[in-house]
Motif scaffolding. Sequence first.
Motif, PDB file in Angstrom:
ATOM      1  N   VAL A  46       0.868  -1.175   0.000  1.00 49.38           N
ATOM      2  CA  VAL A  46       0.000   0.000   0.000  1.00 49.38           C
ATOM      3  C   VAL A  46       0.908   1.230   0.000  1.00 49.38           C
ATOM      4  O   VAL A  46       1.871   1.303   0.762  1.00 49.38           O
ATOM      5  CB  VAL A  46      -0.975   0.004   1.204  1.00 49.38           C
ATOM      6  CG1 VAL A  46      -0.245  -0.197   2.517  1.00 49.38           C
ATOM      7  CG2 VAL A  46      -1.773   1.299   1.256  1.00 49.38           C
ATOM      8  N   ILE A  47       0.592   2.164  -0.889  1.00 46.08           N
ATOM      9  CA  ILE A  47       1.401   3.372  -1.041  1.00 46.08           C
ATOM     10  C   ILE A  47       0.530   4.580  -0.733  1.00 46.08           C
ATOM     11  O   ILE A  47      -0.566   4.717  -1.286  1.00 46.08           O
ATOM     12  CB  ILE A  47       1.949   3.484  -2.475  1.00 46.08           C
ATOM     13  CG1 ILE A  47       2.828   2.269  -2.808  1.00 46.08           C
ATOM     14  CG2 ILE A  47       2.744   4.780  -2.657  1.00 46.08           C
ATOM     15  CD1 ILE A  47       3.223   2.188  -4.261  1.00 46.08           C
ATOM     16  N   VAL A  48       1.003   5.441   0.171  1.00 46.74           N
ATOM     17  CA  VAL A  48       0.277   6.660   0.520  1.00 46.74           C
ATOM     18  C   VAL A  48       1.239   7.848   0.448  1.00 46.74           C
ATOM     19  O   VAL A  48       2.455   7.680   0.440  1.00 46.74           O
ATOM     20  CB  VAL A  48      -0.356   6.571   1.927  1.00 46.74           C
ATOM     21  CG1 VAL A  48      -1.360   5.440   2.003  1.00 46.74           C
ATOM     22  CG2 VAL A  48       0.712   6.406   3.002  1.00 46.74           C
ATOM     23  N   ARG A  49       0.671   9.046   0.385  1.00 44.95           N
ATOM     24  CA  ARG A  49       1.498  10.256   0.384  1.00 44.95           C
ATOM     25  C   ARG A  49       2.104  10.470   1.763  1.00 44.95           C
ATOM     26  O   ARG A  49       1.399  10.498   2.774  1.00 44.95           O
ATOM     27  CB  ARG A  49       0.658  11.487   0.048  1.00 44.95           C
ATOM     28  CG  ARG A  49       0.098  11.543  -1.332  1.00 44.95           C
ATOM     29  CD  ARG A  49      -0.640  12.868  -1.539  1.00 44.95           C
ATOM     30  NE  ARG A  49      -1.468  12.832  -2.719  1.00 44.95           N
ATOM     31  CZ  ARG A  49      -2.739  12.438  -2.730  1.00 44.95           C
ATOM     32  NH1 ARG A  49      -3.335  12.074  -1.608  1.00 44.95           N
ATOM     33  NH2 ARG A  49      -3.413  12.426  -3.869  1.00 44.95           N
ATOM     34  N   GLY A  50       3.412  10.685   1.793  1.00 42.64           N
ATOM     35  CA  GLY A  50       4.046  10.992   3.064  1.00 42.64           C
ATOM     36  C   GLY A  50       3.509  12.268   3.672  1.00 42.64           C
ATOM     37  O   GLY A  50       3.294  12.355   4.892  1.00 42.64           O
ATOM     38  N   LEU A  51       3.250  13.278   2.841  1.00 39.87           N
ATOM     39  CA  LEU A  51       2.792  14.564   3.354  1.00 39.87           C
ATOM     40  C   LEU A  51       1.423  14.469   4.004  1.00 39.87           C
ATOM     41  O   LEU A  51       1.089  15.282   4.873  1.00 39.87           O
ATOM     42  CB  LEU A  51       2.779  15.605   2.229  1.00 39.87           C
ATOM     43  CG  LEU A  51       4.160  16.017   1.699  1.00 39.87           C
ATOM     44  CD1 LEU A  51       4.020  17.048   0.590  1.00 39.87           C
ATOM     45  CD2 LEU A  51       5.039  16.572   2.822  1.00 39.87           C
ATOM     46  N   ASP A  52       0.609  13.476   3.598  1.00 41.69           N
ATOM     47  CA  ASP A  52      -0.694  13.294   4.247  1.00 41.69           C
ATOM     48  C   ASP A  52      -0.538  12.923   5.718  1.00 41.69           C
ATOM     49  O   ASP A  52      -1.465  13.095   6.511  1.00 41.69           O
ATOM     50  CB  ASP A  52      -1.505  12.210   3.529  1.00 41.69           C
ATOM     51  CG  ASP A  52      -2.092  12.694   2.211  1.00 41.69           C
ATOM     52  OD1 ASP A  52      -2.022  13.915   1.933  1.00 41.69           O
ATOM     53  OD2 ASP A  52      -2.621  11.863   1.451  1.00 41.69           O
ATOM     54  N   LEU A  53       0.628  12.399   6.069  1.00 36.14           N
ATOM     55  CA  LEU A  53       0.902  11.990   7.440  1.00 36.14           C
ATOM     56  C   LEU A  53       2.007  12.829   8.072  1.00 36.14           C
ATOM     57  O   LEU A  53       2.534  12.481   9.130  1.00 36.14           O
ATOM     58  CB  LEU A  53       1.295  10.503   7.479  1.00 36.14           C
ATOM     59  CG  LEU A  53       0.244   9.536   6.933  1.00 36.14           C
ATOM     60  CD1 LEU A  53       0.788   8.120   6.912  1.00 36.14           C
ATOM     61  CD2 LEU A  53      -1.039   9.606   7.758  1.00 36.14           C
ATOM     62  N   GLY A  54       2.361  13.923   7.420  1.00 36.96           N
ATOM     63  CA  GLY A  54       3.377  14.807   7.969  1.00 36.96           C
ATOM     64  C   GLY A  54       4.795  14.298   7.812  1.00 36.96           C
ATOM     65  O   GLY A  54       5.693  14.701   8.563  1.00 36.96           O
ATOM     66  N   ILE A  55       5.029  13.417   6.799  1.00 40.83           N
ATOM     67  CA  ILE A  55       6.339  12.822   6.587  1.00 40.83           C
ATOM     68  C   ILE A  55       6.970  13.432   5.340  1.00 40.83           C
ATOM     69  O   ILE A  55       6.341  13.493   4.281  1.00 40.83           O
ATOM     70  CB  ILE A  55       6.226  11.292   6.412  1.00 40.83           C
ATOM     71  CG1 ILE A  55       5.562  10.672   7.637  1.00 40.83           C
ATOM     72  CG2 ILE A  55       7.602  10.685   6.169  1.00 40.83           C
ATOM     73  CD1 ILE A  55       6.235  10.978   8.942  1.00 40.83           C
ATOM     74  N   SER A  56       8.221  13.852   5.451  1.00 43.10           N
ATOM     75  CA  SER A  56       8.933  14.439   4.320  1.00 43.10           C
ATOM     76  C   SER A  56       9.962  13.456   3.784  1.00 43.10           C
ATOM     77  O   SER A  56      10.227  12.410   4.385  1.00 43.10           O
ATOM     78  CB  SER A  56       9.637  15.737   4.747  1.00 43.10           C
ATOM     79  OG  SER A  56      10.801  15.428   5.505  1.00 43.10           O
ATOM     80  N   GLY A  57      10.576  13.815   2.662  1.00 44.54           N
ATOM     81  CA  GLY A  57      11.597  12.971   2.065  1.00 44.54           C
ATOM     82  C   GLY A  57      12.934  13.036   2.766  1.00 44.54           C
ATOM     83  O   GLY A  57      13.881  12.355   2.353  1.00 44.54           O
ATOM     84  N   THR A  58      13.045  13.836   3.810  1.00 45.28           N
ATOM     85  CA  THR A  58      14.294  13.902   4.580  1.00 45.28           C
ATOM     86  C   THR A  58      14.196  13.153   5.904  1.00 45.28           C
ATOM     87  O   THR A  58      15.201  12.976   6.586  1.00 45.28           O
ATOM     88  CB  THR A  58      14.683  15.369   4.877  1.00 45.28           C
ATOM     89  OG1 THR A  58      13.657  15.978   5.675  1.00 45.28           O
ATOM     90  CG2 THR A  58      14.846  16.150   3.574  1.00 45.28           C
ATOM     91  N   ASP A  59      12.998  12.712   6.277  1.00 43.48           N
ATOM     92  CA  ASP A  59      12.823  12.026   7.552  1.00 43.48           C
ATOM     93  C   ASP A  59      13.552  10.689   7.563  1.00 43.48           C
ATOM     94  O   ASP A  59      13.514   9.921   6.593  1.00 43.48           O
ATOM     95  CB  ASP A  59      11.335  11.794   7.844  1.00 43.48           C
ATOM     96  CG  ASP A  59      10.646  13.037   8.364  1.00 43.48           C
ATOM     97  OD1 ASP A  59      11.286  13.801   9.103  1.00 43.48           O
ATOM     98  OD2 ASP A  59       9.463  13.250   8.037  1.00 43.48           O
ATOM     99  N   MET A  60      14.202  10.403   8.664  1.00 46.22           N
ATOM    100  CA  MET A  60      14.898   9.146   8.888  1.00 46.22           C
ATOM    101  C   MET A  60      14.061   8.245   9.808  1.00 46.22           C
ATOM    102  O   MET A  60      13.106   8.712  10.428  1.00 46.22           O
ATOM    103  CB  MET A  60      16.267   9.416   9.507  1.00 46.22           C
ATOM    104  CG  MET A  60      17.244  10.109   8.565  1.00 46.22           C
ATOM    105  SD  MET A  60      17.806   9.022   7.211  1.00 46.22           S
ATOM    106  CE  MET A  60      17.077   9.864   5.793  1.00 46.22           C
TER     107      MET A  60
END
Length: 199
Positions: A46-60
Amino acid sequence: IRANYLEPAGSKTGKLFPTGNRIDILEVDGFGKIEATLIDVSNPMVIVRGLDLGISGTDMPTDLEAKQGLLELIERIRAEACCRMGIAATPEEATRDHSNMPFIGLYNVPTAFTALNGTHYEAEEMDVSMRMISARLANKAQPIVCANAIAVALEVPGTLLSNAIPGKYGKKQIRIGHPSGVLSVYPDVSMDESGTITI
């Protein structure tokens, strides 16, 4: 090292898109509605938008684990998707018996980031940024069994990924940014005039 996957579509559910949709809207307890692409290539995902959950492409991984309640929310999303895909009958069964099926990935558009080993990657070095969760843990690297699903979802028109990051159909190399670096996948996706997809 390259690994070839023969006829990977519908590996567990029998269908590339188990619900018949390229985008589904999931109703998640305590959250509400969220868009998702439910896809089965080598492994259900299942693929969801990271931004919908407050997750960015820099999060570890440690950033994800530090966000209070986030992993529990992601598990509720994953469990609902598991039921939609026909893998489990209830969310409770999904959590209890299918903790890694489907995997769940949070995507962002290509984003410059510094990997866990300190190597810096520019946005131009990837086609998509992905953060994976399995068994309620944030993965430190991109699971290879899910990389195929991500690549196909990026190429096939009408999915969350291809809508957000268009122009990838027919591309012979898909680069996935993840906490430990960038993983390359070499998909072979084609569509005939009727829209039938072959992988």
